[in-house]
Design a protein around this motif. Structure first.
Motif, PDB file in Angstrom:
ATOM      1  N   PRO A   1      35.629  34.241  35.028  1.00  0.00           N
ATOM      2  CA  PRO A   1      34.513  33.833  35.891  1.00  0.00           C
ATOM      3  C   PRO A   1      34.639  34.451  37.280  1.00  0.00           C
ATOM      4  CG  PRO A   1      35.525  31.934  34.801  1.00  0.00           C
ATOM      5  CD  PRO A   1      36.428  33.088  34.567  1.00  0.00           C
ATOM      6  N   TYR A   2      33.486  34.729  37.890  1.00  0.00           N
ATOM      7  CA  TYR A   2      33.480  35.189  39.270  1.00  0.00           C
ATOM      8  C   TYR A   2      34.233  34.180  40.151  1.00  0.00           C
ATOM      9  CZ  TYR A   2      29.859  38.679  38.243  1.00  0.00           C
ATOM     10  OH  TYR A   2      29.159  39.750  37.756  1.00  0.00           O
ATOM     11  N   GLY A   3      34.995  34.705  41.088  1.00  0.00           N
ATOM     12  CA  GLY A   3      35.748  33.858  42.000  1.00  0.00           C
ATOM     13  C   GLY A   3      37.156  33.574  41.540  1.00  0.00           C
ATOM     14  N   ASP A   4      37.416  33.795  40.229  1.00  0.00           N
ATOM     15  CA  ASP A   4      38.743  33.519  39.674  1.00  0.00           C
ATOM     16  C   ASP A   4      39.541  34.773  39.387  1.00  0.00           C
ATOM     17  OD1 ASP A   4      38.454  30.772  39.736  1.00  0.00           O
ATOM     18  OD2 ASP A   4      37.658  30.634  37.695  1.00  0.00           O
ATOM     19  N   TRP A   5      39.002  35.934  39.754  1.00  0.00           N
ATOM     20  CA  TRP A   5      39.706  37.167  39.441  1.00  0.00           C
ATOM     21  C   TRP A   5      41.016  37.250  40.232  1.00  0.00           C
ATOM     22  CZ3 TRP A   5      35.193  41.215  40.159  1.00  0.00           C
ATOM     23  CH2 TRP A   5      34.189  40.951  39.216  1.00  0.00           C
TER      24      TRP A   5
ATOM     25  N   ASN B   1      36.770  44.729  40.753  1.00  0.00           N
ATOM     26  CA  ASN B   1      38.190  44.566  40.445  1.00  0.00           C
ATOM     27  C   ASN B   1      38.424  45.343  39.155  1.00  0.00           C
ATOM     28  OD1 ASN B   1      40.613  43.486  39.203  1.00  0.00           O
ATOM     29  ND2 ASN B   1      40.523  41.803  40.682  1.00  0.00           N
ATOM     30  N   LYS B   2      39.275  46.333  39.184  1.00  0.00           N
ATOM     31  CA  LYS B   2      39.446  47.219  38.028  1.00  0.00           C
ATOM     32  C   LYS B   2      39.924  46.470  36.794  1.00  0.00           C
ATOM     33  CE  LYS B   2      44.282  48.683  38.638  1.00  0.00           C
ATOM     34  NZ  LYS B   2      44.724  48.218  37.301  1.00  0.00           N
ATOM     35  N   ASP B   3      40.538  45.317  36.984  1.00  0.00           N
ATOM     36  CA  ASP B   3      41.116  44.589  35.858  1.00  0.00           C
ATOM     37  C   ASP B   3      40.225  43.480  35.319  1.00  0.00           C
ATOM     38  OD1 ASP B   3      43.417  46.138  35.993  1.00  0.00           O
ATOM     39  OD2 ASP B   3      44.409  44.767  37.387  1.00  0.00           O
ATOM     40  N   CYS B   4      39.097  43.231  35.991  1.00  0.00           N
ATOM     41  CA  CYS B   4      38.316  42.052  35.631  1.00  0.00           C
ATOM     42  C   CYS B   4      36.835  42.340  35.525  1.00  0.00           C
ATOM     43  CB  CYS B   4      38.522  40.933  36.658  1.00  0.00           C
ATOM     44  SG  CYS B   4      40.212  40.324  36.728  1.00  0.00           S
ATOM     45  N   ASP B   5      36.188  41.512  34.758  1.00  0.00           N
ATOM     46  CA  ASP B   5      34.737  41.501  34.662  1.00  0.00           C
ATOM     47  C   ASP B   5      34.332  40.047  34.477  1.00  0.00           C
ATOM     48  OD1 ASP B   5      32.156  42.250  34.553  1.00  0.00           O
ATOM     49  OD2 ASP B   5      32.312  43.470  32.748  1.00  0.00           O
ATOM     50  N   ALA B   6      33.064  39.753  34.751  1.00  0.00           N
ATOM     51  CA  ALA B   6      32.585  38.387  34.556  1.00  0.00           C
ATOM     52  C   ALA B   6      31.933  38.269  33.192  1.00  0.00           C
ATOM     53  CB  ALA B   6      31.593  38.033  35.658  1.00  0.00           C
ATOM     54  N   LYS B   7      31.651  37.040  32.812  1.00  0.00           N
ATOM     55  CA  LYS B   7      31.006  36.808  31.532  1.00  0.00           C
ATOM     56  C   LYS B   7      29.609  37.404  31.537  1.00  0.00           C
ATOM     57  CE  LYS B   7      33.633  32.601  30.576  1.00  0.00           C
ATOM     58  NZ  LYS B   7      33.583  31.150  30.304  1.00  0.00           N
ATOM     59  N   ASN B   8      29.219  37.975  30.419  1.00  0.00           N
ATOM     60  CA  ASN B   8      27.911  38.610  30.306  1.00  0.00           C
ATOM     61  C   ASN B   8      26.801  37.646  30.696  1.00  0.00           C
ATOM     62  OD1 ASN B   8      28.988  41.010  29.445  1.00  0.00           O
ATOM     63  ND2 ASN B   8      28.844  40.489  27.270  1.00  0.00           N
TER      64      ASN B   8
ATOM     65  N   TRP C   1      36.892  26.366  50.605  1.00  0.00           N
ATOM     66  CA  TRP C   1      35.533  25.831  50.776  1.00  0.00           C
ATOM     67  C   TRP C   1      34.561  26.476  49.798  1.00  0.00           C
ATOM     68  CZ3 TRP C   1      34.909  21.528  53.259  1.00  0.00           C
ATOM     69  CH2 TRP C   1      33.618  21.097  53.605  1.00  0.00           C
ATOM     70  N   TRP C   2      34.658  27.788  49.652  1.00  0.00           N
ATOM     71  CA  TRP C   2      33.751  28.464  48.721  1.00  0.00           C
ATOM     72  C   TRP C   2      34.042  28.076  47.265  1.00  0.00           C
ATOM     73  CZ3 TRP C   2      30.242  29.096  51.778  1.00  0.00           C
ATOM     74  CH2 TRP C   2      30.257  29.908  52.908  1.00  0.00           C
ATOM     75  N   ARG C   3      35.285  27.803  46.968  1.00  0.00           N
ATOM     76  CA  ARG C   3      35.605  27.400  45.591  1.00  0.00           C
ATOM     77  C   ARG C   3      34.939  26.073  45.231  1.00  0.00           C
ATOM     78  NH1 ARG C   3      38.947  30.421  42.872  1.00  0.00           N
ATOM     79  NH2 ARG C   3      39.107  28.809  41.280  1.00  0.00           N
ATOM     80  N   THR C   4      34.805  25.194  46.196  1.00  0.00           N
ATOM     81  CA  THR C   4      34.205  23.886  45.896  1.00  0.00           C
ATOM     82  C   THR C   4      32.703  23.854  46.135  1.00  0.00           C
ATOM     83  OG1 THR C   4      34.659  23.080  48.141  1.00  0.00           O
ATOM     84  CG2 THR C   4      36.352  22.696  46.456  1.00  0.00           C
ATOM     85  N   THR C   5      32.151  24.962  46.656  1.00  0.00           N
ATOM     86  CA  THR C   5      30.702  24.997  46.905  1.00  0.00           C
ATOM     87  C   THR C   5      30.033  26.072  46.054  1.00  0.00           C
ATOM     88  OG1 THR C   5      31.100  26.413  48.844  1.00  0.00           O
ATOM     89  CG2 THR C   5      30.863  24.049  49.241  1.00  0.00           C
ATOM     90  N   LEU C   6      30.355  27.327  46.316  1.00  0.00           N
ATOM     91  CA  LEU C   6      29.681  28.408  45.609  1.00  0.00           C
ATOM     92  C   LEU C   6      30.083  28.487  44.135  1.00  0.00           C
ATOM     93  CD1 LEU C   6      29.751  31.322  48.206  1.00  0.00           C
ATOM     94  CD2 LEU C   6      28.274  29.316  48.080  1.00  0.00           C
ATOM     95  N   LEU C   7      31.360  28.293  43.829  1.00  0.00           N
ATOM     96  CA  LEU C   7      31.781  28.415  42.435  1.00  0.00           C
ATOM     97  C   LEU C   7      31.355  27.200  41.620  1.00  0.00           C
ATOM     98  CD1 LEU C   7      35.323  30.022  42.726  1.00  0.00           C
ATOM     99  CD2 LEU C   7      33.065  31.083  42.755  1.00  0.00           C
ATOM    100  N   ARG C   8      31.086  26.100  42.300  1.00  0.00           N
ATOM    101  CA  ARG C   8      30.638  24.883  41.614  1.00  0.00           C
ATOM    102  C   ARG C   8      29.127  24.843  41.492  1.00  0.00           C
ATOM    103  NH1 ARG C   8      32.029  19.422  44.653  1.00  0.00           N
ATOM    104  NH2 ARG C   8      30.304  20.183  45.916  1.00  0.00           N
ATOM    105  N   ALA C   9      28.432  25.678  42.314  1.00  0.00           N
ATOM    106  CA  ALA C   9      26.969  25.569  42.423  1.00  0.00           C
ATOM    107  C   ALA C   9      26.272  25.849  41.092  1.00  0.00           C
ATOM    108  CB  ALA C   9      26.469  26.560  43.472  1.00  0.00           C
TER     109      ALA C   9
END
Length: 648
Positions: free
Chosen positions: A8-12, A406-413, A640-648
């Motif tokens: 998931p985005y934010g967890d790379w 991030n060369k090692d990561c991608d997000a879910k389609n 702060w972004w982890r609890t706001t944007l990633l939760r949104a």
């Protein structure tokens, strides 16, 4: 993007750490050259805090300032240029305790120049033929910061004698001797005007008894900006002044009357020089009688060029094509065909470069901001933003966008990334496209990041800059909302996961956005921000005493009208409209925006039951730029972004 890791985005996972952002980068600035002695210096931050003077010796650099000293000053509260090299090779500088010091560059011994308590000095310019050094002198003995007095003074580094050369104006910038030490130039202006529209350029003749005569005004006022006076090797005086809405290069040759616009085909809509409330930009230099090395700015991107004054032609500097950002005290002449320059590219750390125009193979990096090689394959490359507003007034809105990489990561389609919109301080300043490790910290973890050059930003011409005056707190907030809507509607980001962040005037914009456009942002981070414009005017320092009134468009208004406008443009009076979580980070010792601004905001939000947090950084002032402060700020912001944007 092909990747072996779908997360998931934010967890790379990223090799760019909080420590690398906060502590593993040097701040590099202020190159200086003593031509007669062939000595070269620059300023560098220390990991433990403070700044030192480095000498360039061959291909190596050496710290020459004992660790108990730090090169810094607080003139105009933000500080100004830090030092210069006197005719005998010694260095005059302002120490962290506001004292004047002399550094012997051979023995590395530091001596003290006696000055009165409560006086500060910056923007030094040494006479090449005598022991006199020009400086901006600030009398800060009044308990009220707004009552500080300023002068252009001359200091004799041998006898310690100080003489005031210019007084009576509210502000002075950029005093500088010409190369043979017979003339000087400076900028000055008065309240309630600002340097953007009223700085006047003066020259005078110098006598070695420490006096001046034949003072003459050269340019300025009449609602145009004048900046960066520079003397050429042939005695010419160069400066940048607005022509048809863009700052252009001017030259006044000795004994030949008025300044002449250096007209360059194709550069009519670019900007030369930088103009800001902070003193000390150096972004061009005359190399010889007929050539100038200059940094030009076009839509937020810097480009090094060389100008031939005889043919009125110019060309890009081939060996500096990767340079996209040069700011403040950054350029100095080395020889007739070479310069020292502090610059950034989009993916390389800031560095001090030696650029040789005749022998490109000799060009080299003298000192990088980073010891370790950066993880290039984790860096996002910025793309310019230019959006047409959907709301009135019709306008273009500018900035830069860094998409997640991030060369090692991608997000879910099918998923779109969260977006952080960052508003720069100033507000009459700009964000550039050079490498910023804090931005890459977030993009390498899966966030999109937009650096917003909202209406009023510099580098886009006078019309764009002036459009903020009278509209501060409204049009800039509308620009941020439009940016969020544009990037969501074009399918670049998740419109339900957009955050707004900013420092200083950018922090003010964060609060305005969360109260004027409460549904547009999932969260906000306000660093050293303004919540109450009226309180700011009552407590701010001299440099910005009338700044807020000019930005609000109420300089000539009566008290009742001003009070109403202050109330309307202050988020402290609209906390009931804050629906999104808000993080506030503020230095406990901030003298530009006192911390009571955020304490009162936090109290009101707490009474409302809002999701809000105030982090007070002890021992820190307005800039929040020490390694410790950067670390605290970044850790709190990501959480702060982890609890706001990633939760949104």
């Amino acid at each position: 993007m092909v990747s072996n890791n779908e997360m998931p985005y934010g967890d790379w996972p990223s090799p760019i750490t909080v420590e690398s952002v906060a502590s593993e980068r040097r701040a590099i600035s202020s190159p200086r050259v003593h031509l007669a002695l062939n000595k070269k210096f620059f300023v560098e931050s220390r990991p433990s805090g403070g700044s030192t003077i480095m000498e360039i010796i061959g291909s190596k650099v050496q710290d020459i300032l004992p660790p108990e000293f730090s090169v810094e000053n607080r003139v105009y509260e933000y500080g100004g240029p830090l030092y210069d090299v006197a005719c005998d090779g010694r260095i005059i500088f302002s120490n962290k305790d506001d004292t004047l010091r002399i550094l012997d560059t051979e023995t590395h011994q530091v001596s003290h120049l006696p000055t009165k308590e409560g006086f500060r000095y910056s923007t030094f310019s040494a006479n090449s033929k005598s022991p006199w050094v020009l400086a901006v002198e600030e009398d800060h003995t009044s308990a009220v910061a707004a009552n500080a007095k300023h002068y252009i003074s001359a200091i004799n580094v041998t006898s310690g004698v100080l003489k005031r050369l210019a007084s009576g104006a509210d502000f002075y910038h950029a005093p500088c001797f010409n190369l043979d030490g017979t003339r000087l130039a400076w900028l000055e202006w008065n309240h309630p005007d600002l340097p953007f529209n009223d700085a006047k350029l003066y020259t005078a003749e110098w006598d070695d008894d420490g006096t001046i005569c034949n003072t003459r005004i050269i340019a300025g006022a009449e609602n145009t900006s004048v900046t960066e006076p520079r003397w050429g090797v042939d005695g010419s005086l160069f400066f940048a002044q607005e022509v048809n809405g863009f700052r252009q290069l001017f030259r006044m040759t000795l004994g030949h009357g008025d300044p002449i616009h250096v007209e360059l085909a194709g550069l009519e809509n670019v900007e030369f020089g930088q103009i800001d409330l902070i003193d000390g930009s150096r972004t061009y230099t005359a190399l010889c009688e007929n050539k100038v090395f200059a940094i030009i700015s076009s839509k937020g991107v810097n480009m090094p060029i060389v100008i031939n004054l005889d043919t009125k032609t110019w060309q890009e500097v081939a060996q500096a094509q990767k340079i996209v950002q040069v700011m403040l005290d950054a350029v100095v002449r080395l020889t007739d065909s070479s310069v020292l320059i502090v610059a950034q590219s989009a993916t390389l750390a800031k560095a001090l470069y030696m650029i040789d125009l005749e022998l490109p193979d000799r060009s080299a990096v003298i000192r990088s901001a980073a010891d370790k090689e950066d993880p290039q394959n984790f860096f996002s490359v910025p793309e310019p933003l230019c959006m047409n507003s959907q709301r009135q007034p019709a306008r273009s809105i500018y900035g830069f966008l860094w998409m997640p990489y991030n060369k090692d990561c991608d997000a879910k389609n099918g998923r779109l990334p969260p977006l952080i919109i960052d508003a720069h301080g100033g507000p009459t300043w700009m964000v550039g496209s050079g490498l910023n490790l804090k931005i890459q910290y977030f993009t390498s973890r899966g966030y999109a990041y937009a650096g917003l050059n909202y209406t009023g930003s510099t580098g886009y011409g006078k019309t764009y800059r002036d459009a903020l005056f009278g509209n501060w707190g409204t049009i800039d907030a509308a620009d941020a909302a439009e940016c969020a809507e544009h990037l969501a509607s074009t399918g670049r980001v998740d419109g339900k996961a957009v955050g707004i962040s900013g420092h200083s005037a950018g922090g003010y914009l964060v609060l305005q956005c969360l109260t004027l456009y409460p549904d547009a942002f999932a969260g906000g981070v306000c660093a050293a921000g303004v919540s109450d414009v009226k309180a700011l005017g009552e407590s701010t320092h001299k440099l910005e005493l009338h700044y807020a009134d000019a930005l609000l468009g109420c300089s000539d208004a009566g008290d009742e009208e001003k009070t109403a406008l202050y109330h309307e443009r202050s988020a402290i009076h609209r906390v009931d409209r804050v629906h999104s979580p808000l993080l506030m980070v503020h230095g406990a010792l901030d003298t530009v925006v006192p911390i009571n601004q955020m304490r009162e905001m936090a109290r009101k939000l707490e009474r409302k039951g809002a999701d809000a947090k105030l982090v007070e950084v002890t021992g820190e002032g307005h800039m929040l730029d020490s390694p410790r402060a950067v670390k605290i700020w970044l850790q709190e912001e990501e959480a702060w972004w982890r609890t706001t944007l990633l939760r949104a």
